[in-house]
Design an enzyme around this catalytic site. Structure first.
Site, PDB file in Angstrom:
ATOM      1  N   HIS A 262      92.273  -8.414  28.956  1.00 45.49           N
ATOM      2  CA  HIS A 262      92.035  -9.870  28.994  1.00 45.49           C
ATOM      3  C   HIS A 262      90.961 -10.137  30.049  1.00 45.49           C
ATOM      4  CE1 HIS A 262      92.842 -14.025  28.468  1.00 45.49           C
ATOM      5  NE2 HIS A 262      93.950 -14.176  29.166  1.00 45.49           N
ATOM      6  N   ARG A 317      79.681 -18.504  24.065  1.00 49.08           N
ATOM      7  CA  ARG A 317      79.591 -18.440  25.527  1.00 49.08           C
ATOM      8  C   ARG A 317      78.620 -17.328  25.943  1.00 49.08           C
ATOM      9  NH1 ARG A 317      85.799 -17.767  26.758  1.00 49.08           N
ATOM     10  NH2 ARG A 317      85.433 -16.210  25.130  1.00 49.08           N
TER      11      ARG A 317
HETATM   12  N1  HAX Z   1      83.968  -0.623  20.483  1.00 52.30           N
HETATM   13  C1  HAX Z   1      84.513   0.358  19.756  1.00 52.30           C
HETATM   14  N2  HAX Z   1      85.573   0.178  18.950  1.00 52.30           N
HETATM   15  C2  HAX Z   1      86.067  -1.062  18.869  1.00 52.30           C
HETATM   16  C3  HAX Z   1      85.522  -2.143  19.561  1.00 52.30           C
HETATM   17  C4  HAX Z   1      84.434  -1.887  20.422  1.00 52.30           C
HETATM   18  N3  HAX Z   1      83.883  -2.830  21.158  1.00 52.30           N
HETATM   19  N4  HAX Z   1      86.233  -3.266  19.284  1.00 52.30           N
HETATM   20  C5  HAX Z   1      87.202  -2.887  18.427  1.00 52.30           C
HETATM   21  N5  HAX Z   1      87.105  -1.546  18.181  1.00 52.30           N
HETATM   22  C6  HAX Z   1      88.021  -0.723  17.391  1.00 52.30           C
HETATM   23  C7  HAX Z   1      89.406  -0.814  18.047  1.00 52.30           C
HETATM   24  O1  HAX Z   1      89.524   0.067  19.154  1.00 52.30           O
HETATM   25  C8  HAX Z   1      90.301  -0.462  16.885  1.00 52.30           C
HETATM   26  O2  HAX Z   1      90.298   0.946  16.743  1.00 52.30           O
HETATM   27  P1  HAX Z   1      91.639   1.758  16.352  1.00 52.30           P
HETATM   28  O3  HAX Z   1      91.992   1.236  14.984  1.00 52.30           O
HETATM   29  O4  HAX Z   1      91.204   3.172  16.377  1.00 52.30           O
HETATM   30  O5  HAX Z   1      92.665   1.410  17.405  1.00 52.30           O
HETATM   31  C9  HAX Z   1      89.580  -1.087  15.694  1.00 52.30           C
HETATM   32  O6  HAX Z   1      88.208  -1.282  16.116  1.00 52.30           O
HETATM   33  C10 HAX Z   1      90.140  -2.437  15.288  1.00 52.30           C
HETATM   34  O7  HAX Z   1      90.192  -3.303  16.427  1.00 52.30           O
HETATM   35  P2  HAX Z   1      90.058  -4.882  16.243  1.00 52.30           P
HETATM   36  O8  HAX Z   1      91.190  -5.376  15.427  1.00 52.30           O
HETATM   37  O9  HAX Z   1      88.686  -5.218  15.784  1.00 52.30           O
HETATM   38  O10 HAX Z   1      90.144  -5.398  17.752  1.00 52.30           O
HETATM   39  P3  HAX Z   1      91.453  -5.881  18.527  1.00 52.30           P
HETATM   40  O11 HAX Z   1      91.721  -7.299  18.151  1.00 52.30           O
HETATM   41  O12 HAX Z   1      92.542  -4.884  18.429  1.00 52.30           O
HETATM   42  O13 HAX Z   1      90.908  -5.828  20.046  1.00 52.30           O
HETATM   43  C11 HAX Z   1      89.350  -6.134  21.794  1.00 52.30           C
HETATM   44  C12 HAX Z   1      89.994  -6.770  20.543  1.00 52.30           C
HETATM   45  C13 HAX Z   1      88.515  -7.223  22.486  1.00 52.30           C
HETATM   46  C14 HAX Z   1      90.447  -5.659  22.789  1.00 52.30           C
HETATM   47  C15 HAX Z   1      88.455  -4.959  21.359  1.00 52.30           C
HETATM   48  O14 HAX Z   1      87.424  -5.440  20.519  1.00 52.30           O
HETATM   49  C16 HAX Z   1      87.868  -4.182  22.529  1.00 52.30           C
HETATM   50  O15 HAX Z   1      88.529  -3.293  23.069  1.00 52.30           O
HETATM   51  N6  HAX Z   1      86.593  -4.528  22.930  1.00 52.30           N
HETATM   52  C17 HAX Z   1      85.978  -3.909  24.073  1.00 52.30           C
HETATM   53  C18 HAX Z   1      86.563  -4.465  25.373  1.00 52.30           C
HETATM   54  C19 HAX Z   1      86.138  -5.914  25.599  1.00 52.30           C
HETATM   55  O16 HAX Z   1      84.991  -6.276  25.441  1.00 52.30           O
HETATM   56  N7  HAX Z   1      87.099  -6.773  25.999  1.00 52.30           N
HETATM   57  C20 HAX Z   1      86.785  -8.186  26.297  1.00 52.30           C
HETATM   58  C21 HAX Z   1      87.546  -9.154  25.455  1.00 52.30           C
HETATM   59  C22 HAX Z   1      87.119 -10.560  25.734  1.00 52.30           C
HETATM   60  C23 HAX Z   1      88.260 -11.336  26.331  1.00 52.30           C
HETATM   61  O17 HAX Z   1      89.177 -11.733  25.635  1.00 52.30           O
HETATM   62  N8  HAX Z   1      88.211 -11.554  27.622  1.00 52.30           N
HETATM   63  O18 HAX Z   1      89.220 -12.279  28.250  1.00 52.30           O
END
Ligand code: HAX
Length: 433
Positions: A262, A317
């Site tokens: 988060h 944003r």
């Molecule tokens: N890079 C590589 N793989 C990614 C990815 C990324 N940026 N984003 C998603 N995926 C992968 C996931 O790891 C998942 O893989 P598995 O099936 O092997 O577990 C697959 O794609 C499906 O994920 P999703 O359903 O698209 O994404 P989630 O809703 O589960 O997760 C996240 C959302 C933001 C946690 C995820 O996109 C991520 O880890 N991003 C990178 C970290 C990041 O930028 N976090 C900031 C979030 C912003 C926020 O809310 N801040 O408060």
């Protein structure tokens, strides 16, 4: 106070509307819940009401019907008024709110003592959340509740507590920055400045042209709210639904914001960009950035700053931060890498086919802008996010009390119960064939 009077004027209408909507179909089915949602963090289940803002899959953040990109020239104080009332304040209402925040800015001495008692290696979010929690001692809400104030009046002490917290939190947060990162003694607020510009001043960041204060205003607006179902908002509301006051509720919610999936993600995003530059060893070319990211994906690593749980477009944003960067630091190396990644990563994620959202989120750009101004201490970034998010959390709590929302108590089930339900459904379906 104008904001208080405005709330007193609109709350009867909000209560009437809520009662009417409820009366339109108390037993109507709005959602069905799938097994995937039960196992998947309740993702997408429509089960909360939050009127301060909404996040559309393909629109991003909309505050009270206004897309966030149309609010980037506003002050955070204006946004707080908007979140609460649905209207932007006129000049008089804005000045009145700013005056209230100035007069409530005295931080009790024991807050400084609490922070000073913590070891220097303590994470800044622990310092912040401890400081918020110890101020619970000052809660008007708790005092009024203990005196027997009727429930439908409790929104008012909730407003006073919230204003105290909003007034003090940038002053406390700035002290944490200066203490934790050896930046020198505490700086005194200048109460002629607006809330975010004062925060910028208290941090002590060099700002000869005033653009860092502009960045703080923008940062505080962009992070102020993100509807009601994210970890920190939901945790805050859940705690408050037990009639815990603002200090208990917000410090609990901010503990959720401190999680790496988060709010803490913003520090990880900048760390990733700096590491990319350092691993490559010079300002990278597009091909080098592409190869570096491909290598990460092939090794099942995530690209920080990309993807989102509820968005399916470039986070507006992020767009707002990039516009700011284009104006103020177009030739900055790290900001240049942010833009390279934007041109390269979405295509790679789409080709990989896993991420549901291949687009940049807010965290993909914010750290680079802070870095440009010399705020290189990544560990602090979630504190900035928290100072801003308190605006939305407080607004949600005040409205929840105004509407007398009940204690939050969903039903949990055991794995065994779920197994039986699914087996029975399977059997019934087979018998039907
Ligand atoms: N890079 C590589 N793989 C990614 C990815 C990324 N940026 N984003 C998603 N995926 C992968 C996931 O790891 C998942 O893989 P598995 O099936 O092997 O577990 C697959 O794609 C499906 O994920 P999703 O359903 O698209 O994404 P989630 O809703 O589960 O997760 C996240 C959302 C933001 C946690 C995820 O996109 C991520 O880890 N991003 C990178 C970290 C990041 O930028 N976090 C900031 C979030 C912003 C926020 O809310 N801040 O408060």
């Amino acid at each position: 106070m104008i904001l208080r009077d405005k709330l007193a004027e609109i709350i009867p209408g909000l209560r009437k509307e809520a009662a009417e909507v409820f009366g339109m179909g108390p037993n109507e089915v709005i959602n069905e819940v799938t097994t995937e949602q039960i196992f998947g963090g309740m993702r997408g289940i429509k089960s909360l009401i939050c009127d301060t803002s909404e996040v559309g899959l393909d629109t991003g953040l909309i505050i009270r019907g206004i897309p966030i990109l149309e609010l980037t020239d506003k002050l955070p104080e204006e946004i707080f008024y908007l979140l609460l009332t649905g209207e932007l304040p006129n000049d008089e209402a804005l000045e009145d709110l700013q005056w209230e925040l100035r007069r409530r800015g005295d931080v009790p001495f024991y807050v400084w003592n609490t922070i000073n008692a913590l070891p220097m290696e303590t994470h800044p979010m622990v310092m912040l959340n401890s400081a918020v929690l110890v101020m619970e001692n000052e809660s008007f809400f708790r005092k009024r509740y203990d005196e027997g104030m009727p429930k439908d009046m409790l929104w008012e002490p909730m407003l006073w507590d919230s204003l105290n917290l909003i007034a003090r939190i940038p002053i406390i947060a700035a002290y944490i920055y200066r203490r934790k990162f050896n930046k020198g003694p505490r700086i005194n607020p200048d109460f002629r400045l607006d809330w975010a510009a004062n925060y910028a001043r208290l941090l002590g960041v060099e700002d000869p042209d005033g653009s860092f204060a502009d960045l703080m205003r923008l940062y505080m607006v962009l992070h102020s709210d993100h509807e009601g179902g994210n970890v920190s908002a939901m945790a805050t509301q859940t705690i408050n639904s037990a009639l815990s006051d603002v200090y208990f509720s917000v410090s609990g919610g901010l503990n959720g914001l401190a999680g790496p999936l988060h709010g803490l993600a913003n520090q990880e995003c900048l760390r990733f960009i700096i590491k990319l530059r350092d691993d490559i060893g010079h300002t990278p070319s597009d091909n080098e950035v592409r190869d570096y990211c491909l290598n990460l994906l092939n090794n099942k690593r995530v690209i920080a700053g990309y993807g989102h749980a509820v968005l399916r477009v470039t986070d507006p944003r992020f767009t707002a931060f990039v516009e700011f960067g284009n104006k103020h630091m177009d030739d900055d190396e790290i900001f240049g890498i942010v833009k390279q990644l934007f041109n390269i990563v979405p295509k790679l994620l789409m080709e990989g086919g896993k991420a549901k959202d291949p687009w940049p989120n807010v965290d993909a750009a914010s750290g680079a802008l802070l870095f440009h101004y010399g705020m290189t201490e990544y560990d602090y970034y979630t504190v900035l996010f928290s100072v801003s998010r308190v605006l939305g959390l407080a607004a949600q709590l005040i409205l929840n009390r105004a509407l007398n929302r009940p204690i939050i108590r969903p039903k949990s089930v055991t794995t065994g119960w779920l197994k039986k339900q699914l087996a029975a459904k399977k059997k019934a379906a087979e018998e039907k064939k």
